[in-house]
Write a protein that holds these residues in place. Structure first.
Motif, PDB file in Angstrom:
ATOM      1  N   UNK A 156       0.675  -1.331  -0.135  1.00 61.96           N
ATOM      2  CA  UNK A 156       0.003   0.082  -0.092  1.00 61.96           C
ATOM      3  C   UNK A 156       0.880   1.365  -0.035  1.00 61.96           C
ATOM      4  N   UNK A 157       1.180   1.645  -1.152  1.00 60.44           N
ATOM      5  CA  UNK A 157       2.094   2.757  -1.376  1.00 60.44           C
ATOM      6  C   UNK A 157       1.663   4.262  -0.709  1.00 60.44           C
ATOM      7  N   UNK A 158       0.397   4.677  -0.795  1.00 60.85           N
ATOM      8  CA  UNK A 158       0.053   5.559  -0.028  1.00 60.85           C
ATOM      9  C   UNK A 158       0.195   5.692   1.523  1.00 60.85           C
ATOM     10  N   UNK A 159      -0.147   4.323   2.062  1.00 66.84           N
ATOM     11  CA  UNK A 159       0.153   4.201   3.465  1.00 66.84           C
ATOM     12  C   UNK A 159       1.618   4.166   3.809  1.00 66.84           C
ATOM     13  N   UNK A 160       2.495   3.823   2.808  1.00 66.84           N
ATOM     14  CA  UNK A 160       3.936   3.774   3.333  1.00 66.84           C
ATOM     15  C   UNK A 160       4.356   5.443   3.284  1.00 66.84           C
ATOM     16  N   UNK A 161       3.982   6.111   2.199  1.00 65.52           N
ATOM     17  CA  UNK A 161       4.347   7.360   2.146  1.00 65.52           C
ATOM     18  C   UNK A 161       3.741   8.549   3.289  1.00 65.52           C
ATOM     19  N   UNK A 162       2.620   8.095   3.841  1.00 62.52           N
ATOM     20  CA  UNK A 162       1.856   8.592   4.756  1.00 62.52           C
ATOM     21  C   UNK A 162       2.673   8.562   6.083  1.00 62.52           C
ATOM     22  N   UNK A 163       3.322   7.274   6.284  1.00 61.12           N
ATOM     23  CA  UNK A 163       4.000   6.822   7.412  1.00 61.12           C
ATOM     24  C   UNK A 163       5.302   7.631   7.334  1.00 61.12           C
ATOM     25  N   UNK A 164       6.004   7.726   6.154  1.00 63.57           N
ATOM     26  CA  UNK A 164       7.103   8.392   6.216  1.00 63.57           C
ATOM     27  C   UNK A 164       7.084   9.828   6.510  1.00 63.57           C
ATOM     28  N   UNK A 183      13.611  10.410  -9.853  1.00 67.38           N
ATOM     29  CA  UNK A 183      12.142  10.337 -10.128  1.00 67.38           C
ATOM     30  C   UNK A 183      11.498   9.011  -9.921  1.00 67.38           C
ATOM     31  N   UNK A 184      10.389   9.161  -9.162  1.00 67.97           N
ATOM     32  CA  UNK A 184       9.553   7.849  -8.772  1.00 67.97           C
ATOM     33  C   UNK A 184      10.113   7.335  -7.234  1.00 67.97           C
ATOM     34  N   UNK A 185      10.769   8.262  -6.384  1.00 65.56           N
ATOM     35  CA  UNK A 185      11.151   7.751  -5.158  1.00 65.56           C
ATOM     36  C   UNK A 185      10.936   8.927  -4.248  1.00 65.56           C
ATOM     37  N   UNK A 186      10.511   8.484  -3.068  1.00 68.22           N
ATOM     38  CA  UNK A 186      10.165   9.371  -2.095  1.00 68.22           C
ATOM     39  C   UNK A 186      11.307   9.394  -1.190  1.00 68.22           C
ATOM     40  N   UNK A 187      12.076  10.499  -0.898  1.00 71.68           N
ATOM     41  CA  UNK A 187      13.347  10.315   0.048  1.00 71.68           C
ATOM     42  C   UNK A 187      13.248  11.777   1.005  1.00 71.68           C
TER      43      UNK A 187
END
Length: 262
Positions: A156-164, A183-187
């Motif tokens: 669940x990508x959105x959940x990972x990004x939310x926690x980060x 690109x395509x990375x959350x850092x």
């Protein structure tokens, strides 16, 4: 609301405030303030809407005299006066302009203005944030960790990004400098500005949005160190080993927050 919900709301408030500030221009720039975003921000705060003639006013409810009023226009000024006085100054009738005293008030409002533009945005932002209970304990941090781990394991990508994003807020992690962007990375990571234009980044977290893979580099890397900068990119692509990977990254972030609490 829970601590997580309040913290997410604070993150949203900060993003809206930043967007509004970015829409502000100089008087001769021709740029118009992003009124819709300002309205959204004001709806999250303690001010109540009031229409006075053709003016959109937002009155601070906690002011017993109702003399702290923001006018939603390109100046975004906050006044310390009444709604009626603001209406006279900004939208006077012909009859009102006959009075010399009124003309003086119309031509200069510096005596009743508290702030404008960026300073007013900061005031609104603080008012909204002050309404949130941002106190937390270790169990709240454990919950964010578990949500992140579960989201990662469930794809669940959105959940990972939310926690980060939540951990970034708690740890004051920032987006990466240009040398580390992909690109395509959350850092996210610790960003430190050094003399001579040098920036150091790390510890840093790299999350591949496409492949749902998360990694951590537990090191501080200079933007001037080309070899180490390339190492970051190789870690992201799986060509070099990271300090931590997978659910252990969320354990690392959780422990970092808990250490700050003690």
């Amino acid at each position: 609301m829970s601590f997580k919900e309040n913290l997410l709301k604070k993150i949203e408030i900060d993003k809206l405030a930043k967007k509004v500030t970015g829409s502000l221009g100089t008087p001769d720039s021709g740029r118009r303030i992003d009124k819709e975003t300002v309205r959204h921000l004001l709806e999250m705060g303690p001010r109540k809407f009031r229409k006075e003639r053709d003016n959109d006013l937002y009155v601070l409810e906690t002011d017993p005299r109702e003399n702290n009023i923001l006018v939603l226009d390109n100046e975004l000024a906050i006044y310390t006066t009444t709604a009626e006085d603001i209406a006279l100054r900004k939208s006077p009738t012909v009859k009102e302009m006959i009075s010399i005293r009124n003309v003086i008030r119309i031509l200069s409002d510096s005596d009743v203005i508290i702030s404008k533009k960026e300073d007013s945005v900061k005031t609104i932002q603080k008012e909204c944030t002050d309404m949130l209970d941002l106190s937390f304990d270790e169990s709240d941090i454990d919950a964010i960790e578990k949500d992140g781990q579960a989201s990662l394991e469930g794809g669940y990508t959105d959940g990972v990004i939310e926690s980060l994003s939540l951990f970034a807020e708690l740890l004051k992690y920032a987006p990466p400098p240009k040398a580390f962007r992909m690109s395509n990375y959350k850092i996210i990571g610790v960003l430190t500005q050094k003399d001579g234009g040098e920036k150091r980044f790390g510890p840093l977290v790299i999350y591949s949005i496409i492949h749902n893979v998360i990694k951590l580099i537990d090191d501080q890397i200079s933007t001037l160190d080309k070899e180490k900068t390339e190492f970051v990119h190789k870690v992201a692509m799986g060509k070099e080993k990271a300090s931590k990977e997978g659910t252990e990254v969320f354990r690392y972030l959780r422990d970092a927050v808990v250490r700050q609490m003690r």
